[in-house]
Motif scaffolding. Structure first.
Motif, PDB file in Angstrom:
ATOM      1  N   ALA A  17       2.435   7.040 -10.649  1.00 29.06           N
ATOM      2  CA  ALA A  17       2.643   6.349 -11.929  1.00 29.06           C
ATOM      3  C   ALA A  17       2.459   4.840 -11.782  1.00 29.06           C
ATOM      4  CB  ALA A  17       4.051   6.647 -12.446  1.00 29.06           C
ATOM      5  N   GLN A  18       1.887   4.213 -12.795  1.00 31.06           N
ATOM      6  CA  GLN A  18       1.805   2.749 -12.921  1.00 31.06           C
ATOM      7  C   GLN A  18       1.300   2.046 -11.661  1.00 31.06           C
ATOM      8  OE1 GLN A  18       6.057   2.697 -13.550  1.00 31.06           O
ATOM      9  NE2 GLN A  18       5.800   2.088 -15.658  1.00 31.06           N
ATOM     10  N   PRO A  19       0.161   2.414 -11.116  1.00 25.93           N
ATOM     11  CA  PRO A  19      -0.288   1.773  -9.870  1.00 25.93           C
ATOM     12  C   PRO A  19      -0.537   0.280 -10.027  1.00 25.93           C
ATOM     13  CG  PRO A  19      -2.049   3.093 -10.837  1.00 25.93           C
ATOM     14  CD  PRO A  19      -0.806   3.392 -11.616  1.00 25.93           C
ATOM     15  N   TRP A  20      -0.177  -0.471  -8.996  1.00 22.56           N
ATOM     16  CA  TRP A  20      -0.385  -1.907  -8.860  1.00 22.56           C
ATOM     17  C   TRP A  20       0.388  -2.739  -9.882  1.00 22.56           C
ATOM     18  CZ3 TRP A  20      -1.572  -1.644  -4.263  1.00 22.56           C
ATOM     19  CH2 TRP A  20      -2.534  -0.769  -3.766  1.00 22.56           C
ATOM     20  N   ALA A  21       1.440  -2.165 -10.445  1.00 23.09           N
ATOM     21  CA  ALA A  21       2.356  -2.972 -11.248  1.00 23.09           C
ATOM     22  C   ALA A  21       3.260  -3.767 -10.310  1.00 23.09           C
ATOM     23  CB  ALA A  21       3.199  -2.086 -12.157  1.00 23.09           C
ATOM     24  N   ARG A  22       3.777  -4.889 -10.790  1.00 24.74           N
ATOM     25  CA  ARG A  22       4.693  -5.679  -9.972  1.00 24.74           C
ATOM     26  C   ARG A  22       6.007  -4.928  -9.783  1.00 24.74           C
ATOM     27  NH1 ARG A  22       8.683  -9.117 -11.696  1.00 24.74           N
ATOM     28  NH2 ARG A  22       9.602 -10.389 -10.045  1.00 24.74           N
ATOM     29  N   ILE A  23       6.499  -4.325 -10.856  1.00 27.87           N
ATOM     30  CA  ILE A  23       7.731  -3.538 -10.774  1.00 27.87           C
ATOM     31  C   ILE A  23       7.426  -2.159 -11.346  1.00 27.87           C
ATOM     32  CG2 ILE A  23      10.128  -3.339 -11.514  1.00 27.87           C
ATOM     33  CD1 ILE A  23      10.140  -6.420 -11.799  1.00 27.87           C
ATOM     34  N   ARG A  24       7.510  -1.141 -10.500  1.00 23.06           N
ATOM     35  CA  ARG A  24       7.133   0.207 -10.898  1.00 23.06           C
ATOM     36  C   ARG A  24       8.354   1.117 -10.949  1.00 23.06           C
ATOM     37  NH1 ARG A  24       3.423   2.722  -6.920  1.00 23.06           N
ATOM     38  NH2 ARG A  24       2.895   4.091  -8.642  1.00 23.06           N
ATOM     39  N   LEU A  70       0.793  -1.226   0.000  1.00 17.90           N
ATOM     40  CA  LEU A  70       0.000   0.000   0.000  1.00 17.90           C
ATOM     41  C   LEU A  70       0.824   1.274   0.000  1.00 17.90           C
ATOM     42  CD1 LEU A  70      -2.822  -0.975   2.549  1.00 17.90           C
ATOM     43  CD2 LEU A  70      -2.799  -1.212   0.054  1.00 17.90           C
ATOM     44  N   ALA A  71       2.031   1.243   0.552  1.00 19.88           N
ATOM     45  CA  ALA A  71       2.819   2.473   0.639  1.00 19.88           C
ATOM     46  C   ALA A  71       3.152   3.024  -0.740  1.00 19.88           C
ATOM     47  CB  ALA A  71       4.097   2.221   1.430  1.00 19.88           C
ATOM     48  N   TRP A  72       3.539   2.128  -1.667  1.00 18.58           N
ATOM     49  CA  TRP A  72       3.936   2.555  -3.015  1.00 18.58           C
ATOM     50  C   TRP A  72       3.031   1.979  -4.103  1.00 18.58           C
ATOM     51  CZ3 TRP A  72       6.550   6.584  -2.103  1.00 18.58           C
ATOM     52  CH2 TRP A  72       7.410   6.646  -1.004  1.00 18.58           C
ATOM     53  N   ARG A  73       1.908   1.377  -3.692  1.00 13.24           N
ATOM     54  CA  ARG A  73       0.859   0.892  -4.598  1.00 13.24           C
ATOM     55  C   ARG A  73       1.432  -0.047  -5.659  1.00 13.24           C
ATOM     56  NH1 ARG A  73      -2.804   5.117  -7.030  1.00 13.24           N
ATOM     57  NH2 ARG A  73      -4.391   3.521  -6.790  1.00 13.24           N
TER      58      ARG A  73
END
Length: 505
Positions: A308-315, A95-98
């Motif tokens: 940017a790019q929420p809920w990606a495995r690697i952001r 949750l901290a970095w989505r």
């Protein structure tokens, strides 16, 4: 040519430099871990999936300690998710970095990485969603030899010997309402005290860091420190400080003066610590862990922030494309830390790889040095022994937020064992070089080994994937010594490292 004078005296020592002042930080954030230090399918991955090219760059930085696993990340982290067989580890909403956290890298893997990087681990416990029980169990898992549930669990996971992690942070930025489990100073102080108590019962040899203010502009600063220390003073060894600086206005003269604000931050926290010491009639000295510091603003302007790019495995978030003026401020911030090394015993440049970092990786490709890599590398490799108090007589300037800013920022270190003096100096002047006379009282028989200069014809020049060596230091600096007078020419807007060695008789 402008001129300045600096006096250093062998007897005027600020303090012994703890090598941990050159620490860094790796959080499960963006690409710091995944495709940063860990990329199993990379051509240079080792048998554990760690990138050997990144390890080489980290080893050259000579980083003695790395804080892990957060940061904001830790306030929602269950450490148990990252141990045991990888195929059984859960995927979590982070949750901290989505992001989606796969837990492929956990405590044991990170300890292994630290060994390969010639560094040690500074572990942070979750005091956001968790508390006393999880903290004591983690210390037992990491540090107890065996014969108990959690120590034997570590042994079942393939680590017979304890990790012996010696520095532990009691949560992260708990004064910030962005933090999972944000608390008031009273709430955090009580929890931190009880967690500290049982953690030290499990392993009395550990050192503990209480979470201080997230920055000097927090509305609760410095009352937060006073209240937290009122609860924890007898159990903690350090208070943490965090600060990041930016220059979105492109006001370079003001930007490179911000290390003066950093020094005021340090002084205020020292005063607050010592107030609590006096209040408690204590003889114990609590010191400072400045465990997050850097330049951070480019990613926000470039749209590479946490939105940017929420809920990606690697952001790919918080990836700063640093420019040369950032390297100059980083140099000034390193000098600020050394000028207070009597109380700043640990510091961590945040972070180490990809995320607000001196090292950037290309997935499947190269790893390269950002411009801020070089001042940090110079300080970490040459700034050892004791720090000497600088008496500076320099021309000054005023900027938007600061008055009487010295064009010359400097500190020197003396390593008696090696017979070496290192002078670190920044010329903040954007227009003119500066002739500086360094008087080295009490030092005789030294010669100049080298004068490293970091300068650029463009203050907005940076290193990139296509031009990884676009801005690099050179060894063509002008310095000479006669007796105990060192005369150096500092090019305009430059970072300088002047190394001297005692002559052999």
């Amino acid at each position: 040519m402008k001129k300045a004078k600096v006096i250093y005296d062998k007897e005027f020592v600020i303090g012994q430099i703890d090598k941990r002042i050159y620490g860094s930080f790796l959080e499960h954030m963006g690409r710091a871990i995944y495709t940063g230090i860990y990329e199993p399918d990379h051509p240079q991955a080792d048998e554990m999936g760690f990138r050997k090219d990144v390890l080489e760059l980290v080893r050259k930085l000579n980083v003695p300690i790395v804080r892990y696993p957060g940061g904001n990340f830790v306030s929602g982290y269950n450490w148990e998710d990252g141990v045991g067989p990888k195929e059984k580890r859960p995927r979590r909403l982070e949750l901290a970095w989505r992001a989606i956290e796969t837990n492929e890298v956990g405590i044991n893997e990170f300890v292994e990485w630290a060994k390969r990087a010639n560094t040690s681990v500074m572990m942070t416990v979750n005091l956001g969603t968790r508390g006393i029980d999880a903290a004591r169990n983690l210390v037992e898992y990491c540090n107890f030899p065996g014969g108990t549930y959690y120590s034997d669990l570590r042994r079942q996971h393939g680590y017979e010997q304890p990790h012996n992690i010696k520095v532990w942070c009691l949560g992260n930025e708990m004064d910030g309402d962005w933090q999972i489990g944000h608390k008031t100073a009273y709430e955090y102080g009580r929890l931190a005290r009880e967690a500290a108590k049982v953690m030290k019962w499990v392993d009395p040899s550990i050192e503990l860091v209480a979470a201080g203010s997230s920055g000097p502009k927090m509305p609760t600063f410095p009352e937060w420190e006073a209240i937290v220390l009122d609860h924890t003073y007898d159990l903690v060894d350090y208070v943490s400080l965090h600060v990041y600086y930016g220059n979105p206005e492109k006001d370079t003269k003001n930007f490179v003066a911000k290390s003066l604000e950093m020094e005021e931050f340090i002084k205020t926290v020292i005063s607050t610590i010592d107030y609590v010491k006096a209040k408690k009639r204590s003889k114990k000295v609590v010191n400072i862990s400045f465990d997050e510091w850097n330049v951070w603003y480019h990613a926000h302007l470039e749209g590479k922030d946490e939105k940017a790019q929420p809920w990606a495995r690697i952001r790919a978030i918080a990836e700063e494309d640093y420019v040369f003026e950032d390297a100059i401020l980083v140099g000034c911030m390193l000098i600020a830390l050394l000028k207070h090394c009597d109380r700043v015993r640990i510091a961590c440049m945040a972070q180490l790889v990809n995320v607000i970092a001196p090292i950037t990786t290309v997935k499947g490709g190269i790893a390269y040095r950002q411009v801020i890599y070089y001042p940090f590398m110079h300080a970490a490799n040459y700034g050892h022994g004791v720090a000497l108090l600088p008496k500076v007589n320099s021309p000054k300037y005023d900027s938007k937020d600061f008055t009487d800013v010295p064009y010359i920022e400097t500190v020197a270190t003396y390593n008696e064992e090696k017979g070496e003096i290192t002078v670190f100096a920044v010329n903040r002047d954007l227009e003119e070089e500066m002739q500086v006379e360094f008087k080295l009282d009490g030092f005789e028989g030294f010669e100049v080994v080298e004068h490293i200069v970091y300068e650029s014809d463009d203050i907005y020049k940076g290193n990139t994937q296509d031009k990884p060596d676009n801005a690099v230091p050179h060894k063509g600096g002008s310095s000479k010594i006669e007796g105990n007078i060192l005369t150096s020419i500092l090019p305009k807007f430059s970072w300088n490292v002047i190394r001297l060695k005692k002559r052999e008789n």
